[in-house]
Design an enzyme around this catalytic site. Structure first.
Site, PDB file in Angstrom:
ATOM      1  CG  ASP A  53      12.527  62.540  92.923  1.00 27.69           C
ATOM      2  OD1 ASP A  53      12.185  62.971  91.992  1.00 27.69           O
ATOM      3  OD2 ASP A  53      12.957  62.335  93.607  1.00 27.69           O
ATOM      4  CE1 TYR A  58      18.477  61.119  96.299  1.00 29.57           C
ATOM      5  CE2 TYR A  58      16.533  59.857  95.266  1.00 29.57           C
ATOM      6  CZ  TYR A  58      16.755  61.029  96.164  1.00 29.57           C
ATOM      7  OH  TYR A  58      16.023  62.620  95.989  1.00 29.57           O
ATOM      8  NE  ARG A 134      20.970  69.604  98.357  1.00 24.00           N
ATOM      9  CZ  ARG A 134      20.157  69.913  99.431  1.00 24.00           C
ATOM     10  NH1 ARG A 134      19.913  71.134  99.695  1.00 24.00           N
ATOM     11  NH2 ARG A 134      19.513  69.280 100.425  1.00 24.00           N
ATOM     12  N   GLY A 269       7.719  58.950 100.297  1.00 27.45           N
ATOM     13  CA  GLY A 269       9.086  58.075 100.338  1.00 27.45           C
ATOM     14  C   GLY A 269       8.997  56.871 101.633  1.00 27.45           C
TER      15      GLY A 269
HETATM   16  N1  LIG Z   1      15.628  67.322  95.966  1.00 28.22           N
HETATM   17  C1  LIG Z   1      16.154  66.631  97.189  1.00 28.22           C
HETATM   18  O1  LIG Z   1      17.325  67.615  97.506  1.00 28.22           O
HETATM   19  C2  LIG Z   1      15.622  65.685  98.081  1.00 28.22           C
HETATM   20  C3  LIG Z   1      15.693  65.814  99.661  1.00 28.22           C
HETATM   21  C4  LIG Z   1      15.131  64.728  99.987  1.00 28.22           C
HETATM   22  C5  LIG Z   1      14.311  63.512  99.082  1.00 28.22           C
HETATM   23  N2  LIG Z   1      13.637  63.578  97.388  1.00 28.22           N
HETATM   24  C6  LIG Z   1      13.053  62.686  97.362  1.00 28.22           C
HETATM   25  O2  LIG Z   1      12.001  63.224  97.736  1.00 28.22           O
HETATM   26  C7  LIG Z   1      11.443  61.797  99.107  1.00 28.22           C
HETATM   27  C8  LIG Z   1      10.193  61.879  99.977  1.00 28.22           C
HETATM   28  O3  LIG Z   1      10.909  62.195 100.974  1.00 28.22           O
HETATM   29  P1  LIG Z   1      10.698  61.580 102.352  1.00 28.22           P
HETATM   30  O4  LIG Z   1      11.363  59.953 101.860  1.00 28.22           O
HETATM   31  O5  LIG Z   1      11.519  62.125 103.208  1.00 28.22           O
HETATM   32  O6  LIG Z   1       9.647  61.019 102.238  1.00 28.22           O
HETATM   33  P2  LIG Z   1       8.721  61.635 103.585  1.00 28.22           P
HETATM   34  O7  LIG Z   1       7.560  60.881 103.184  1.00 28.22           O
HETATM   35  O8  LIG Z   1       8.360  62.369 104.260  1.00 28.22           O
HETATM   36  O9  LIG Z   1       9.191  60.362 104.810  1.00 28.22           O
HETATM   37  C9  LIG Z   1       9.295  59.583 104.565  1.00 28.22           C
HETATM   38  C10 LIG Z   1       9.518  58.558 105.430  1.00 28.22           C
HETATM   39  O10 LIG Z   1       8.616  58.705 106.896  1.00 28.22           O
HETATM   40  C11 LIG Z   1       8.144  56.800 107.467  1.00 28.22           C
HETATM   41  N3  LIG Z   1       6.678  56.719 107.553  1.00 28.22           N
HETATM   42  C12 LIG Z   1       6.254  56.979 108.940  1.00 28.22           C
HETATM   43  N4  LIG Z   1       5.370  56.973 109.039  1.00 28.22           N
HETATM   44  C13 LIG Z   1       4.741  57.247 106.897  1.00 28.22           C
HETATM   45  C14 LIG Z   1       3.547  56.718 107.158  1.00 28.22           C
HETATM   46  N5  LIG Z   1       2.117  56.533 107.979  1.00 28.22           N
HETATM   47  N6  LIG Z   1       3.209  57.048 105.424  1.00 28.22           N
HETATM   48  C15 LIG Z   1       4.779  57.322 105.131  1.00 28.22           C
HETATM   49  N7  LIG Z   1       5.706  57.167 105.222  1.00 28.22           N
HETATM   50  C16 LIG Z   1       5.696  56.801 106.711  1.00 28.22           C
HETATM   51  C17 LIG Z   1       9.076  56.293 106.153  1.00 28.22           C
HETATM   52  O11 LIG Z   1       9.031  54.961 106.564  1.00 28.22           O
HETATM   53  P3  LIG Z   1       8.832  53.234 106.011  1.00 28.22           P
HETATM   54  O12 LIG Z   1       9.922  53.494 104.190  1.00 28.22           O
HETATM   55  O13 LIG Z   1       8.573  52.600 106.644  1.00 28.22           O
HETATM   56  O14 LIG Z   1       7.381  53.899 105.741  1.00 28.22           O
HETATM   57  C18 LIG Z   1       9.592  56.922 105.104  1.00 28.22           C
HETATM   58  O15 LIG Z   1      11.185  56.491 105.882  1.00 28.22           O
HETATM   59  C19 LIG Z   1      12.458  60.621  98.763  1.00 28.22           C
HETATM   60  O16 LIG Z   1      12.589  59.440  97.861  1.00 28.22           O
HETATM   61  C20 LIG Z   1      12.639  61.496  97.172  1.00 28.22           C
HETATM   62  O17 LIG Z   1      13.069  61.043  96.262  1.00 28.22           O
HETATM   63  C21 LIG Z   1      14.521  65.035  97.004  1.00 28.22           C
END
Ligand SMILES: NC(=O)c1ccc[n+]([C@@H]2O[C@H](COP(=O)([O-])OP(=O)(O)OC[C@H]3O[C@@H](n4cnc5c(N)ncnc54)[C@H](OP(=O)(O)O)[C@@H]3O)[C@@H](O)[C@H]2O)c1
Length: 305
Positions: A53, A58, A134, A269
């Protein structure tokens, strides 16, 4: 256990892994070299996490280019991976000094231009799934639908969808697109359960277009010590280990999402390889009904209504 897969957007749409690798934070810390990013994508593919994704915006509009450079190192990845991207958010940035404010634009011509740019940056001929990032309040749904229909017809995208759309916005665009929307990518996690109660998840069941769940760990908040809901969830997971030896909070959080009947694809993420592998290892975790509701209760901090 192999990562379960699901076809999005009908027979011509992509066959996606239900665990998806998200690239929003890809350039947040140390910027990976093309070789390192290529290795990370190979690792994902080897684990069965073949759907990636991304979005035009980004990394301040730099992530797609970085992915393209990585894919160029191993062109076989272009066959193994399903590339999902999004467009429609435009913010002031170094490439566009003329922009003074951030705005949404989901007019057909703008979406087509962005999709063509994504194709160029990623170095592919077709995008597997293209999402309107969005809802743009200023564009008629019919006009957005015309742009998506044109991209589908021209073979530039295999499937079309949206992100962060309300139930009504999805329904309206779906009407003009002849029922072809493949997904609604929304925030969905133990810390953000709105899709369950605001009709989004019901709509996904009714239309057969699965949700894609972003921020499944609440952006990492679920793991932080200072978060009350996260702490309660972690304590609840502690109590589940007799039944699920070695179960971690994030594996439980992904399983909690997966088990919802709207069949959400879960977008990871993390930038860390070991955490991606760990998520894949948890793909076989199935919670009991009682465990699912125990996590709901812990996250909400209240009893069931
Ligand atoms: N459509 C939209 O509007 C929208 C908005 C936001 C996101 N997204 C998509 O959703 C994806 C995921 O969102 P998100 O990054 O917020 O996901 P998330 O999995 O909720 O959060 C990831 C964050 O949590 C941290 N983290 C801490 N401990 C962790 C563990 N044990 N395992 C995994 N992660 C841990 C990660 O750090 P580390 O890297 O240090 O592990 C990273 O900074 C994005 O990359 C994007 O592709 C879409």
């Amino acid at each position: 256990m192999p990562i379960p897969r699901i076809r999005l957007g009908g027979p011509a749409g992509p066959d996606c892994s239900t665990l998806v690798y998200g690239t929003w934070r890809l350039l947040n810390d140390a910027i990976p070299t093309p070789e390192a990013l290529c290795a990370r994508l190979q690792h994902c593919a080897d684990l069965g996490i073949t759907t990636i994704d991304t979005a035009e915006i980004y990394g301040k509009y730099l992530v797609e280019e970085a992915l393209g450079a990585a894919l160029a190192r191993d062109p076989s990845l272009k066959r193994r991976l399903q590339l999902v991207t999004k467009a429609g958010i435009y913010v002031p940035n170094a490439f566009h000094p003329e922009r003074k404010v951030a705005f949404y634009d989901a007019r057909g011509a703008r979406l087509i231009k962005s999709a063509e740019k994504s194709l160029r940056f990623l170095g592919v001929e077709t995008l597997d799934l293209f999402l309107v990032h969005r809802p743009d309040w200023l564009t008629a749904a019919e006009e957005t639908a015309e742009g998506l229909a044109r991209l589908l017809q021209d073979g530039k995208i295999r499937a079309a969808g949206v992100s962060n759309y309300s139930v009504h916005q999805f329904e309206t665009l779906q009407h003009f697109l002849g029922g072809r929307l493949a997904t609604n990518q929304v925030e969905f996690s133990l810390l953000h359960m709105d899709p369950i109660t605001d009709g989004t998840a019901d709509q996904a069941q009714r239309t057969g277009a699965p949700l894609m769940a972003w921020s499944p760990l609440g952006g990492g908040r679920l793991l932080r010590d200072d978060d009350g809901a996260g702490r309660r969830v972690r304590e609840t997971v502690d109590g589940m280990r007799d039944a699920h030896p070695g179960l971690t909070v994030e594996q439980a959080a992904y399983a909690w999402l997966r088990m919802h009947p709207s069949r959400p694809l879960v977008i990871l993420g993390t930038n860390r390889l070991e955490r991606i592998a760990h998520a894949a290892e948890g793909a076989e975790v199935t919670l009991s009904r009682e465990e699912w509701y125990a996590l709901w209760t812990a996250a909400q901090g209240r009893r069931l209504p």
